[in-house]
Design a protein around this motif. Structure first.
Motif, mmCIF file in Angstrom:
data_model
loop_
_atom_site.group_PDB
_atom_site.id
_atom_site.type_symbol
_atom_site.label_atom_id
_atom_site.label_comp_id
_atom_site.label_asym_id
_atom_site.label_seq_id
_atom_site.Cartn_x
_atom_site.Cartn_y
_atom_site.Cartn_z
ATOM 1 N N SER A 271 20.647 18.127 -6.480
ATOM 2 C CA SER A 271 19.355 18.115 -7.155
ATOM 3 C C SER A 271 18.834 16.692 -7.283
ATOM 4 O O SER A 271 17.644 16.450 -7.151
ATOM 5 C CB SER A 271 19.472 18.719 -8.553
ATOM 6 O OG SER A 271 20.055 19.972 -8.487
ATOM 7 N N LEU B 39 15.794 11.132 -13.968
ATOM 8 C CA LEU B 39 16.314 12.507 -13.944
ATOM 9 C C LEU B 39 17.391 12.694 -15.011
ATOM 10 O O LEU B 39 17.342 13.627 -15.820
ATOM 11 C CB LEU B 39 16.883 12.816 -12.556
ATOM 12 C CG LEU B 39 17.616 14.145 -12.398
ATOM 13 C CD1 LEU B 39 16.674 15.316 -12.608
ATOM 14 C CD2 LEU B 39 18.260 14.246 -11.022
ATOM 15 N N VAL C 220 9.161 17.519 -16.060
ATOM 16 C CA VAL C 220 9.144 16.867 -14.745
ATOM 17 C C VAL C 220 7.758 17.001 -14.110
ATOM 18 O O VAL C 220 7.203 16.030 -13.589
ATOM 19 C CB VAL C 220 10.224 17.476 -13.823
ATOM 20 C CG1 VAL C 220 10.057 16.984 -12.396
ATOM 21 C CG2 VAL C 220 11.610 17.131 -14.339
ATOM 22 N N TYR D 207 15.304 15.615 -6.005
ATOM 23 C CA TYR D 207 14.391 15.044 -7.002
ATOM 24 C C TYR D 207 13.875 13.686 -6.529
ATOM 25 O O TYR D 207 12.671 13.427 -6.528
ATOM 26 C CB TYR D 207 15.135 14.913 -8.333
ATOM 27 C CG TYR D 207 14.338 14.293 -9.451
ATOM 28 C CD1 TYR D 207 13.555 15.070 -10.291
ATOM 29 C CD2 TYR D 207 14.394 12.923 -9.688
ATOM 30 C CE1 TYR D 207 12.832 14.517 -11.314
ATOM 31 C CE2 TYR D 207 13.669 12.353 -10.717
ATOM 32 C CZ TYR D 207 12.889 13.153 -11.531
ATOM 33 O OH TYR D 207 12.176 12.589 -12.546
ATOM 34 N N ALA E 191 10.146 18.714 -9.324
ATOM 35 C CA ALA E 191 9.751 17.512 -8.590
ATOM 36 C C ALA E 191 9.011 17.836 -7.299
ATOM 37 O O ALA E 191 8.270 17.013 -6.781
ATOM 38 C CB ALA E 191 10.983 16.664 -8.282
ATOM 39 N N ILE F 287 9.921 13.413 -5.983
ATOM 40 C CA ILE F 287 9.170 13.038 -7.186
ATOM 41 C C ILE F 287 7.991 12.119 -6.866
ATOM 42 O O ILE F 287 6.990 12.111 -7.560
ATOM 43 C CB ILE F 287 10.119 12.395 -8.243
ATOM 44 C CG1 ILE F 287 9.437 12.284 -9.598
ATOM 45 C CG2 ILE F 287 10.611 11.019 -7.811
ATOM 46 C CD1 ILE F 287 9.174 13.601 -10.258
ATOM 47 N N ALA G 134 14.828 19.583 -10.103
ATOM 48 C CA ALA G 134 14.557 19.367 -8.683
ATOM 49 C C ALA G 134 13.378 20.227 -8.237
ATOM 50 O O ALA G 134 12.506 19.766 -7.498
ATOM 51 C CB ALA G 134 15.795 19.707 -7.857
#
Lengths: 306, 401
Positions: B373, B223, B201, B377, B288, B381, B285
């Protein structure tokens, strides 16, 4: 058509976009110009939903962009985005697949573009092993291999040598001729001038000048005189007495002047001839760099001869 | 690319890129070797290190066949291995150099090195008595049948006031060993696969490739694809480990394997997969919210510390006292049950309803964690600039919906 209407985006006290409105037509290239930090990148990111706008609308073909339409767009971000350790061809195929191409179509497209941009022999190299220019080529392939309907290219030519610029410029130009709407930003104004159909100049988050390049140039309130006049020494300069003329720069006998657009070129030439020997004389509408300076209200860059 | 198709493309890329990388091949090989080796070691090791049958050197001329057989066949309880030697000197030499625990020769005389082993001494004494019994009886003019009640009295019946049920059986060393090993493997797997996800990630975010991806994908697709792809790899590595262990069992036989190994193994595998589902979305998460690779460790610090604390508690408290309140709570809470329930099952015997409750809560909470999450995320992100806080990510996700 891509329509960005009245976009506003604030980051704390900073207004990155402040009522920004831009139109981009299919089959045409729009050059997005503006000083650093003027909001070009934010406007481009808004097309992909990468910015949460405080106000305004982003429309494609008259309606908000749907995800399946967005998948038909291509994006080349300013800070490049590729998987550093993934191999070049795999990367091109992966992104084409993500944009909806079948595996075999994606492979065909990847091979075509690698060949076209001279990367066929680097197909199995990892992206991080490539030179800056080649990484930029891969980034462009990723943006357009799926025959994008709309191409958003943020500084696609930065850091490229003239050969690279020409190669990428040709490819992008072809995409517009194929029917894609192309929007790109650049600080290389002469390049934009050569490539673009339309321009939009952004300053402090809003568009201060936009339209078809030739029309914008014609509509400018200024004209420019670039001449080299050798005087016999006694007289100051040949243009000292011309009303409304503003000296942009002067170097020996050579000078560039800004005059009102209703100035008579014949009279100006006559004045030059009267002052001395005219080696060359050009009367022209503003270059893009002139338009840029006029639009953002910057003081003309006066060069003093050394 | 729409829906699950997009997520599947992401997962495929993840699988292809990782299986092509050297680290994956090495880690798979390592798992194979460790799983195979663990079974082999559990089977073979006792024979190699002293725990095998003790050797008693006996001088050939000094004994009759009965004596040797009685010692050798285990009919007296403890099994010893009898090695016949030519003379007393050789017997003494064997004891001195560790080749035998004890030496016996007529006299009768029993030789030990530094310290007498009471078990062996009792055993040899009894074997000697039984072996010489016919001669003794003959001298007393008794037959073996007549002497039987004297020599071999009926055992006195035993009654237990508080008989221990099978459930309350005290944990053996093997149970503890298997349980502790399971906890170590669980922690290593959770953190290792967690860091794969974290780094994946973070790489996408710091290389800005996520901006290009977002042109074609929704955050949830990215994700799900990333976590799903890595979990598929994790599960296949776990399966490879289990297969290697099963092959080792079929080669070395199961006779010497602690039976507990199978039960612990099965539950460890189940909790590992569920625990991975639970924690991998949390790792994603956390990743991110990070803007630079250097911040990744800081962002996952709370998760890692939580895991380590649960790990040590499981290794110490749960293994030593599986029915304590702490052990019961830890093995039921979804945050800790992936690490704490397996050793409880190995060492103690938790009621079925507690196991069922633990699994149900874990599965339900995975659903909640995926939602939570996923939202953090999605909100984090695409953030640029410095590390984004959880609250900020949460709010930003709400705004972009």
């Amino acid at each position: 058509m891509l329509e960005l209407t009245d976009l506003e985006k604030r980051y704390g006290d900073v207004r990155a976009l402040d009522g920004c409105t831009i139109r981009a037509q299919p089959g045409r290239m729009l050059g997005l110009l503006g000083p650093n930090g003027s909001g070009k990148t934010t406007a481009m990111r808004s097309v992909f939903g990468l910015v949460h706008l405080d106000r305004g609308a982003v429309h494609w073909r008259g309606a908000p962009i749907r995800p399946e339409e967005r998948a038909r767009f291509g994006y080349m971000p300013e800070q490049r985005g590729l998987y550093p350790r993934m191999r070049v061809r795999d990367q091109a195929i992966y992104f084409a697949r993500l944009h909806g191409l079948s595996t075999s179509d994606a492979a065909t497209a990847a091979d075509h573009w690698l060949e076209r941009l001279g990367l066929a022999d680097r197909a199995t190299a990892r992206v991080e092993e490539l030179s800056h220019g080649n990484q930029q080529r891969v980034q462009l392939i990723v943006a357009l291999a799926h025959q994008a309907d709309l191409l958003i290219l943020d500084e696609p030519f930065s850091g490229l040598d003239p050969i690279g610029v020409a190669a990428l410029g040709d490819v992008v130009r072809e995409q517009a001729e194929r029917g894609a709407a192309v929007v790109f930003s650049s600080h290389q104004l002469d390049l934009v001038e050569d490539l673009c159909d339309d321009i939009a100049i952004i300053h402090r988050g809003r568009v201060v000048l936009a339209g078809e390049l030739d029309a914008v140039r014609a509509a400018s309130p200024s004209r420019y005189v670039h001449a080299s006049v050798v005087t016999d020494g006694a007289a100051a300069t040949w243009h000292a007495g011309i009303e409304g003329a503003e000296t942009m720069w002067e170097r020996g006998p050579e000078s560039r002047l800004r005059v009102p657009n209703d100035a008579n070129p014949a009279l100006l030439l006559w004045a030059a001839q009267a002052a001395g020997e005219v080696r060359f004389f050009r009367f022209e509408p503003p270059a893009l760099s002139d338009l840029f300076m006029e639009a953002i209200g910057a003081a003309p860059a006066v060069e003093v001869p050394a | 690319m729409s829906g699950l198709g997009g997520a599947w493309l992401v997962a495929q890329r993840e699988i292809r890129e990782r299986t092509g990388a050297r680290t994956f091949r090495i880690s798979t090989l390592l798992i194979l070797v460790i799983a195979f080796g663990a079974v082999a070691a559990a089977t073979i090791l006792p024979d190699i290190v002293g725990q095998g049958t003790p050797v008693v050197a006996v001088v050939t001329s000094d004994v009759n066949d009965t004596f040797g057989e009685l010692l050798d066949d285990g009919s007296l309880g403890t099994e010893v291995h009898v090695v016949l030697v030519a003379d007393r000197d050789e017997a003494r030499r064997m004891v001195a150099n560790g080749g035998a625990v004890a030496a016996f020769y007529a006299g009768p005389s029993l030789i030990f090195d530094r310290e007498a082993d009471r078990n062996i001494s009792a055993l040899v004494t009894q074997a000697y008595r039984l072996a010489t019994l016919p001669d003794v009886l003959a001298s007393l003019d008794l037959t073996l049948e007549e002497a039987a009640p004297l020599v071999n009295p009926e055992p006195i019946p035993i009654t237990l006031l508080n008989p221990e049920t099978a459930d309350g059986e005290r944990a053996s060393e093997a149970d503890r060993g298997a349980s502790s090993a399971a906890v170590v493997v669980l922690l290593l797997s959770l953190t290792a696969y967690g860091s794969w996800i974290l780094n994946g990630v973070v790489e996408e975010k710091t290389s800005r490739v996520v901006e290009v991806l977002m042109g074609a994908l929704r955050p949830w697709q990215l994700l799900l694809g990333k976590v799903g792809g890595i979990l598929l790899l994790a599960v296949s590595q776990i399966a490879i480990g289990i297969a290697a262990a099963l092959i080792a069992i079929s080669i070395f036989g199961t006779a010497d394997l602690p039976a507990i190994g199978f039960r612990v193994g099965a539950f460890a595998a189940a909790y590992l997969v569920l625990g991975l589902l639970f924690y991998s979305f949390i790792f994603a998460a956390a990743g991110a919210t990070v803007a630079r690779q250097e911040d990744a460790q800081a962002a996952t610090m709370p998760i890692n510390i939580t895991l380590i604390v649960i790990y040590f508690t499981s290794l110490t408290l749960v293994v030593s006292n599986p029915d304590s309140l702490t052990a019961r709570v830890l093995s039921i809470l979804p945050v800790s049950s992936p690490l704490a329930m397996t050793p409880r099952i190995g060492v103690g015997s938790p009621p079925l309803w507690e196991i069922a409750l633990s699994l149900t809560l874990l599965i339900l909470s995975i659903g909640a964690i995926v939602n939570l999450s996923g939202r953090i995320y999605a909100g984090a992100i695409l953030s640029t600039g410095p590390r984004i806080g959880l609250r900020e990510a949460w709010r930003s996700a709400r705004e972009t919906r």
